[in-house]
Design an enzyme around this catalytic site. Structure first.
Site, short mmCIF file in Angstrom:
data_model
loop_
_atom_site.label_atom_id
_atom_site.label_comp_id
_atom_site.label_asym_id
_atom_site.label_seq_id
_atom_site.Cartn_x
_atom_site.Cartn_y
_atom_site.Cartn_z
N GLU B 49 1.04 -1.04 -0.30
CA GLU B 49 0.21 0.15 0.01
C GLU B 49 1.04 1.03 0.05
OE1 GLU B 49 -3.01 0.30 3.67
OE2 GLU B 49 -3.36 2.08 2.51
N ASP B 60 -4.94 9.98 9.62
CA ASP B 60 -4.09 9.37 9.69
C ASP B 60 -3.18 9.62 10.59
OD1 ASP B 60 -2.82 7.67 7.85
OD2 ASP B 60 -3.21 9.71 6.74
#
Lengths: 397, 260
Positions: B49, B60
């Site tokens: 990824e 995040d």
């Protein structure tokens, strides 16, 4: 362009562009809000607090000396600055706090730019005994030190955000992260008509009281609707609350005033409708200040409350269909508006509201004396005295 | 069946679990991206990824945010990452998945972005701020191409919603294992095992767990209830400290344990 014609859309704008973890909370919020809207006791309770706690309704004031100075249309000021906590933000914070309690949530998270929404939310949480965390950009904490102290006095935890430029956008990012991690027992009281559905609708509905009162008051005073209504726009909550009850009145011109910072041409501004492109930020499809690669740009304005690189989705739509005229006023012009209102009327407006005042004076001067202009004076200027003093070089001369 | 799903399925039918590391493109410079891909491939990972840095990465945690800031400071953009991937050596054959927030894709243009992904052989997309309700146009653009749109399922998603999400899933389902953002964590919610087992039962495509997985013990624990795992922050942090041995150790321990 991603366009899904579904709930929570204003034309092509709006939507729910959020992490999956938040989708259930948004659905629950939407259901709770629909139920609350249909429950007369909810509105009664809110009305009670708006009347006895906030001090509504607040006046629609004829600014006679300002009108003379402009030399044209009559200028009226909708005095949101007289609300408890000093701005329109309390209308929404109280409504959402009541909604949170209806959902059984007693923990609140919020973001704040100028600190007005943070103070309003801290106030509502103190009133109802709710636990409250407010995220605020580092730069805004510097600019609005006293508001941080006010929030802390009210029992709220203020968390400084030093990412990015340390302003409103960064505070929203952190508030969203916090909400994702604590979504099961926490409600996010978003302060402007922004974010994923149903927030733009909820915030608008709680701020509509501004326009509803204004409409009734101007008819009482002048026997007719105004020719023009003016409000400043950061995310756009005071403006959408003021405009919404007038949207179907074709003869009432509506003007939204963005922050042009150092000037739209300089790139240092917060005028997302004037200079932004369509995109997604904080859960909604809107006009957003961004570069060619789709990275969000920092906004710039002397006014912390307008320092946001996008404009709420309903405003984007009202711009597209041409119902509202969006314009922009620079930092220097806003400072001028602030001083003019202070000296002619004895009212020091918030720097945000000073943008609207400046534009309204210019607009009124082009209109004949039988016309009427209403300005939303969204907040008072006490919080801005340090900033204004610095900008004016320590004095007013 | 799209390539990404085929690769993961063949992993499963060999009695193995999938292991997908996440790396931040441009952290350490875009010039090291392709050699990192090869390094990870040689360690035997199932897919990789590749994160695209963004100005406002709301999903995040601290580690990946900081990696993103370093990558942005290097001038990394979605366009430059795709250009770099187009130059990778033929030796890189492991399936590549792009993780990006939506706005850079909108700025690129959905049609052009999908064409470019197809052109450089990207096999999957993860867009954390694009829930199923909003994924229509991108989903349509991906119907006839070999790029899978990987949906996220969270601990807060109710069962009927999970059923709908997985029924449209391609490649694999990304099971978010914490309420929160990416990053290192010590413990998981106690309902997690039940949630993962239910998800696996409902999903017609493989289920991989991610968010907060950083040690080989966690990899083994979560691997037991899923078809594999995604490890982000721990890998990003090790690359940043240039601790390649740690990465090798993590991947080898994880894969060997998972196989057992």
């Amino acid at each position: 362009m991603v366009i899904e014609m579904r709930k929570g859309r204003y034309g092509k704008f709006g939507g729910q562009y959020v992490p999956e973890t938040l989708m259930t909370a948004l659905t629950e919020l939407e259901q709770a809000y629909e139920e609350a809207k249909a429950d007369p006791s909810f509105q009664e309770e809110l009305d009670h607090y708006l009347r006895d706690f906030v001090g509504r309704e607040n006046p629609l004031y004829f600014a006679e000396r300002l009108t003379k100075l402009a030399g044209g249309a009559k200028i009226f000021l909708k005095r949101e600055d007289l609300n408890h906590t000093g701005a329109h933000k309390i209308n929404n914070s109280l409504g959402q706090a009541l909604l949170a309690m209806r959902m059984g949530k007693r923990k609140i998270v919020a973001e704040t730019g100028a600190g007005q929404h943070g103070v309003a939310t801290a106030t509502a949480c103190a009133l109802f005994g709710l636990e409250c965390v407010v995220f605020m950009g580092k730069e805004d904490i510097r600019r609005q030190e006293l508001n941080v102290f006010r929030m802390e006095l009210l029992g709220t935890k203020v968390v400084s955000v030093d990412k990015g430029a340390g302003t409103l956008k960064d505070a929203v990012n952190e508030a969203l992260r916090y909400w994702v991690a604590n979504v099961e027992d926490t409600h996010y009281i978003l302060g402007s008509a922004l974010g994923p559905h149903p927030f733009p609708e909820i915030v608008r509905d709680f701020q509509r009281v501004i326009g509803v009162e204004t409409r009734r008051q101007i008819v009482e005073k002048e026997g007719r609707l105004p020719d023009a209504v003016v409000a400043c726009i950061g995310g756009g909550s005071n403006a959408i609350g003021m405009f919404h009850p007038f949207v179907d009145d074709a003869d009432v011109a509506l003007y939204g005033v963005e922050a042009a910072g150092s000037g739209v041409a300089t790139g240092k501004h917060a005028a997302a409708i004037a200079d932004g492109k369509e995109g997604v930020l904080h859960g909604a499809y809107m006009y957003v200040l961004q570069d060619a690669d789709g990275f969000i740009q920092e906004a710039h304005s002397i006014s912390a409350g307008l320092d946001y690189p996008a404009v709420g989705p309903e405003h984007c739509h009202l711009h597209d269909i041409g119902r509202v005229t969006y314009t922009a006023v620079t930092d220097a012009e806003a400072l001028e508006g602030l001083q003019v209102l202070a000296k002619t009327e004895g009212i020091i407006p918030a720097l945000e509201s000073a943008h609207a005042v400046k534009f309204a004076v210019d607009l009124a001067s082009t209109m004949s004396s039988d016309k009427i202009v209403v300005v939303c004076l969204s907040g008072r200027g006490d919080k801005d005295m340090q900033t204004v003093r610095e900008a004016l070089g320590g004095g007013t001369r | 069946m799209k390539t990404l799903e085929k690769v993961i399925q063949s992993c499963i039918s060999n009695g193995e679990k999938a292991f997908v590391p996440y790396i931040m493109a441009g952290d350490g410079g875009l010039n090291v991206l392709n050699e990192r891909l090869l390094f990870l491939q040689e360690l035997g990972v199932t897919a990789i990824e590749i994160g695209i840095p963004f100005s406002d990465p709301v999903a995040d945690g601290e580690t990946i945010q900081q990696a993103g800031e370093r990558a942005l400071a290097n001038g990394t953009t979605l366009r430059k990452v795709l250009d770099t991937l187009a130059d990778r050596s033929d030796k890189v054959t492991v399936p590549l998945v792009i993780m990006t927030y939506l706005n850079p894709v909108l700025a690129f243009g959905i049609k052009e972005f999908v064409e470019r992904c197809v052109g450089v052989g990207v096999r999957g997309l993860i867009i954390p701020d694009l829930p199923m309700e909003e994924s229509g146009m991108l989903g349509e653009a991906l119907v006839d191409v070999d790029v899978a749109l990987i949906p996220l399922v969270s601990l807060t998603s109710p069962e009927d919603r999970i059923a709908e999400i997985v029924s449209r899933a391609q490649g694999f389902v990304y099971a978010v294992t914490v309420n929160g953002i990416t990053g290192v964590r010590n413990s998981y919610s106690e309902t997690l095992e039940a949630h993962l087992e239910r998800l696996k039962k409902l999903s017609p495509v493989p289920v991989l767990a991610g968010f907060g997985i950083s040690t080989s013990t966690q990899v083994v624990e979560l691997g037991a209830h899923t078809d594999g795992v995604i490890v982000g922050s721990a890998i990003v942090d090790a690359f940043h400290r240039d601790d390649l041995d740690l990465i090798a150790e993590l991947v080898q321990q994880a894969t060997s344990h998972i196989i057992l």
